[in-house]
Design a protein around this motif. Sequence first.
Motif, PDB file in Angstrom:
ATOM      1  N   UNK A   1      11.790   9.787   5.043  1.00  0.00           N
ATOM      2  CA  UNK A   1       9.590   9.143   4.478  1.00  0.00           C
ATOM      3  C   UNK A   1       8.947   8.680   5.979  1.00  0.00           C
ATOM      4  N   UNK A   2       8.001   9.716   6.234  1.00  0.00           N
ATOM      5  CA  UNK A   2       7.488   8.876   7.225  1.00  0.00           C
ATOM      6  C   UNK A   2       5.821   8.716   7.054  1.00  0.00           C
ATOM      7  N   UNK A   3       5.171   8.146   7.639  1.00  0.00           N
ATOM      8  CA  UNK A   3       4.284   8.047   7.472  1.00  0.00           C
ATOM      9  C   UNK A   3       3.220   9.213   7.567  1.00  0.00           C
ATOM     10  N   UNK A   4       3.645  10.460   8.471  1.00  0.00           N
ATOM     11  CA  UNK A   4       2.964  11.850   8.602  1.00  0.00           C
ATOM     12  C   UNK A   4       3.590  12.856   7.439  1.00  0.00           C
ATOM     13  N   UNK A   5       4.472  12.547   6.519  1.00  0.00           N
ATOM     14  CA  UNK A   5       4.991  13.948   5.502  1.00  0.00           C
ATOM     15  C   UNK A   5       3.494  13.200   4.567  1.00  0.00           C
ATOM     16  N   UNK A   6       3.787  14.483   3.150  1.00  0.00           N
ATOM     17  CA  UNK A   6       2.135  14.302   2.307  1.00  0.00           C
ATOM     18  C   UNK A   6       3.016  13.937   1.878  1.00  0.00           C
ATOM     19  N   UNK A   7       2.119  13.178   0.837  1.00  0.00           N
ATOM     20  CA  UNK A   7       1.981  12.501  -0.309  1.00  0.00           C
ATOM     21  C   UNK A   7       2.652  12.241  -0.887  1.00  0.00           C
ATOM     22  N   UNK A   8       4.301  11.064  -1.305  1.00  0.00           N
ATOM     23  CA  UNK A   8       4.941  11.641  -2.757  1.00  0.00           C
ATOM     24  C   UNK A   8       6.103  12.398  -2.918  1.00  0.00           C
ATOM     25  N   UNK A 238       1.352   3.589   9.524  1.00  0.00           N
ATOM     26  CA  UNK A 238       2.086   3.502   8.948  1.00  0.00           C
ATOM     27  C   UNK A 238       2.445   3.913   7.497  1.00  0.00           C
ATOM     28  N   UNK A 239       3.993   3.819   6.894  1.00  0.00           N
ATOM     29  CA  UNK A 239       4.124   4.348   5.668  1.00  0.00           C
ATOM     30  C   UNK A 239       3.864   2.915   4.333  1.00  0.00           C
ATOM     31  N   UNK A 240       3.360   3.705   2.805  1.00  0.00           N
ATOM     32  CA  UNK A 240       2.930   3.098   2.382  1.00  0.00           C
ATOM     33  C   UNK A 240       3.582   3.010   0.995  1.00  0.00           C
ATOM     34  N   UNK A 241       2.945   2.048  -0.220  1.00  0.00           N
ATOM     35  CA  UNK A 241       3.705   1.881  -1.384  1.00  0.00           C
ATOM     36  C   UNK A 241       2.864   1.190  -2.328  1.00  0.00           C
ATOM     37  N   UNK A 242       2.251   1.751  -3.402  1.00  0.00           N
ATOM     38  CA  UNK A 242       1.389   1.503  -3.916  1.00  0.00           C
ATOM     39  C   UNK A 242       1.989   1.232  -4.911  1.00  0.00           C
ATOM     40  N   UNK A 243       1.846   0.252  -5.726  1.00  0.00           N
ATOM     41  CA  UNK A 243       2.135  -0.551  -6.785  1.00  0.00           C
ATOM     42  C   UNK A 243       0.755  -0.530  -7.868  1.00  0.00           C
ATOM     43  N   UNK A 244       1.190  -0.787  -9.037  1.00  0.00           N
ATOM     44  CA  UNK A 244       0.235  -0.907 -10.538  1.00  0.00           C
ATOM     45  C   UNK A 244      -0.134  -1.551 -10.698  1.00  0.00           C
ATOM     46  N   UNK A 245       0.060  -3.516  -9.962  1.00  0.00           N
ATOM     47  CA  UNK A 245      -0.160  -4.568 -10.558  1.00  0.00           C
ATOM     48  C   UNK A 245      -1.200  -4.723 -10.194  1.00  0.00           C
ATOM     49  N   UNK A 260      -6.216   8.184   0.687  1.00  0.00           N
ATOM     50  CA  UNK A 260      -5.895   7.280   0.235  1.00  0.00           C
ATOM     51  C   UNK A 260      -4.537   7.245  -0.652  1.00  0.00           C
ATOM     52  N   UNK A 261      -4.664   8.805  -0.369  1.00  0.00           N
ATOM     53  CA  UNK A 261      -3.034   9.342  -1.316  1.00  0.00           C
ATOM     54  C   UNK A 261      -1.652   8.320  -0.695  1.00  0.00           C
ATOM     55  N   UNK A 262      -1.035   7.627  -1.453  1.00  0.00           N
ATOM     56  CA  UNK A 262       0.457   6.558  -1.055  1.00  0.00           C
ATOM     57  C   UNK A 262       1.731   7.777  -0.769  1.00  0.00           C
ATOM     58  N   UNK A 263       1.946   7.132   0.316  1.00  0.00           N
ATOM     59  CA  UNK A 263       3.934   7.347   0.442  1.00  0.00           C
ATOM     60  C   UNK A 263       4.461   7.181  -0.965  1.00  0.00           C
ATOM     61  N   UNK A 264       4.428   6.378  -1.849  1.00  0.00           N
ATOM     62  CA  UNK A 264       5.235   5.766  -2.303  1.00  0.00           C
ATOM     63  C   UNK A 264       4.532   5.120  -3.533  1.00  0.00           C
ATOM     64  N   UNK A 265       5.182   5.431  -4.738  1.00  0.00           N
ATOM     65  CA  UNK A 265       4.439   4.558  -6.280  1.00  0.00           C
ATOM     66  C   UNK A 265       5.798   3.348  -6.834  1.00  0.00           C
ATOM     67  N   UNK A 266       5.263   2.678  -6.868  1.00  0.00           N
ATOM     68  CA  UNK A 266       6.287   2.110  -7.807  1.00  0.00           C
ATOM     69  C   UNK A 266       5.194   1.107  -8.715  1.00  0.00           C
ATOM     70  N   UNK A 317       7.344   6.669 -13.940  1.00  0.00           N
ATOM     71  CA  UNK A 317       7.308   6.720 -13.001  1.00  0.00           C
ATOM     72  C   UNK A 317       7.199   8.877 -12.278  1.00  0.00           C
ATOM     73  N   UNK A 318       7.899   8.897 -12.792  1.00  0.00           N
ATOM     74  CA  UNK A 318       7.472  10.504 -12.269  1.00  0.00           C
ATOM     75  C   UNK A 318       6.969  11.526 -12.934  1.00  0.00           C
ATOM     76  N   UNK A 319       6.982  11.540 -14.452  1.00  0.00           N
ATOM     77  CA  UNK A 319       5.818  12.447 -14.522  1.00  0.00           C
ATOM     78  C   UNK A 319       4.764  12.033 -13.801  1.00  0.00           C
ATOM     79  N   UNK A 320       4.440  11.099 -13.778  1.00  0.00           N
ATOM     80  CA  UNK A 320       2.543  10.001 -12.994  1.00  0.00           C
ATOM     81  C   UNK A 320       2.807  11.303 -11.553  1.00  0.00           C
ATOM     82  N   UNK A 321       4.351  11.092 -10.629  1.00  0.00           N
ATOM     83  CA  UNK A 321       4.177  12.015  -9.398  1.00  0.00           C
ATOM     84  C   UNK A 321       4.189  12.944  -9.725  1.00  0.00           C
TER      85      UNK A 321
END
Length: 367
Positions: A1-8, A238-245, A260-266, A317-321
């Motif tokens: 994973x890198x900041x240049x990769x397509x989001x998620x 930088x790479x990013x992780x969005x949390x849903x809290x 505004x599309x994150x690289x990772x989701x949790x 969250x796989x379905x949301x991804x």
Amino acid sequence: MSADAAPLLAGSSAPPAQVHDVALLDLDGVVYVGPEAVPGVPEALHEARRVGMRLGFVTNNAARTPEQVAAHLSELGVPAEADDVITSSQAAATVVADLLGAGARVLPVGGPGVSAALDAAGLVVVGRAEDRPAAVVQGYGREVGWADLAEAVVAIRNGARHVATNADATIPSPRGPLPGNGAMVGVVADVTGQAPLVTGKPDPAMHAECLRRTDARRPLVVGDRLDTDIEGARRAGAASLLVLTGVTDAAVLLAAAPDRRPDLLAEDCTGLLRAHPSVVPDGPSWRCGTWTAHPGEGEDVLVLETGQGAPTGDDGLDGLRALCAAHWARHPADAAAPRIVAAGAPAEAALHRWGLPAAGPDRGRRA
């Protein structure tokens, strides 16, 4: 994973705490909501540190000093020092000192963190418009009232530069989103007719300062806001992780602009401790784990379905991804959230869990 990769799409084959050397964590909505820690987050951050990840705390909340923020974190079970904390007040003070020089007069509007940062940057803190400040620095403060805003308006009309620590319209709370600094900044800007200089996230200066302090080589920005944390990560490289809290929910995420599309989701910061599945194209469909999202009948309709069972490590969250990947692939630029058809009870339950409405039955066939 890198900041240049397509989001998620790339995911992370190993837990991010083992891949990234430093986590740059937002606070409100990520580590805590109001005065209380997000359940499970202190333990997750302790474990992330145990496996070698260092933590930096980057907050747009300007109300408190770094010392106060560090003390609060330590009380919540996340040991921290003042040097681990970067506030938007510090970023604003640095920008103003660079623009106007040390010794410039500045009127603070906000909590004690604003005045403390200005003083530490060698600026002269004044209390009235009649003191002829060269700048007004406006940050969040629970006690900010009409008189404070009026003083800022008079000073700006007299020629002071309007500097905002951030433009966040809301802050998270246990009672739901409440007015943030951006709401108050908007009042001043509307009355003066002058747009402020905004120095907090997504401006990359805050993350850049934290990178300098930590000497990070593979940083990961962890946040709950698309317009500050995720866009700020993108702008800082930088790479990013969005949390849903915090303030972002599934509907807002699906409608995210490209930057505004994150690289990772949790769901929360426990996402630092587990691998993240990739999302792969499968003809016109996008697949993540056992979940698939594919075009339905009609414009902007997606069908969500899942196979039998769930893969080991599925965090729900796989379905949301898969939905995000499918929708973003069809809309590389801005787009509203799609209409989603649930193919079966598991998909319907997942949409309900994410707070997404289910559209009517889809009569189309998979292409």
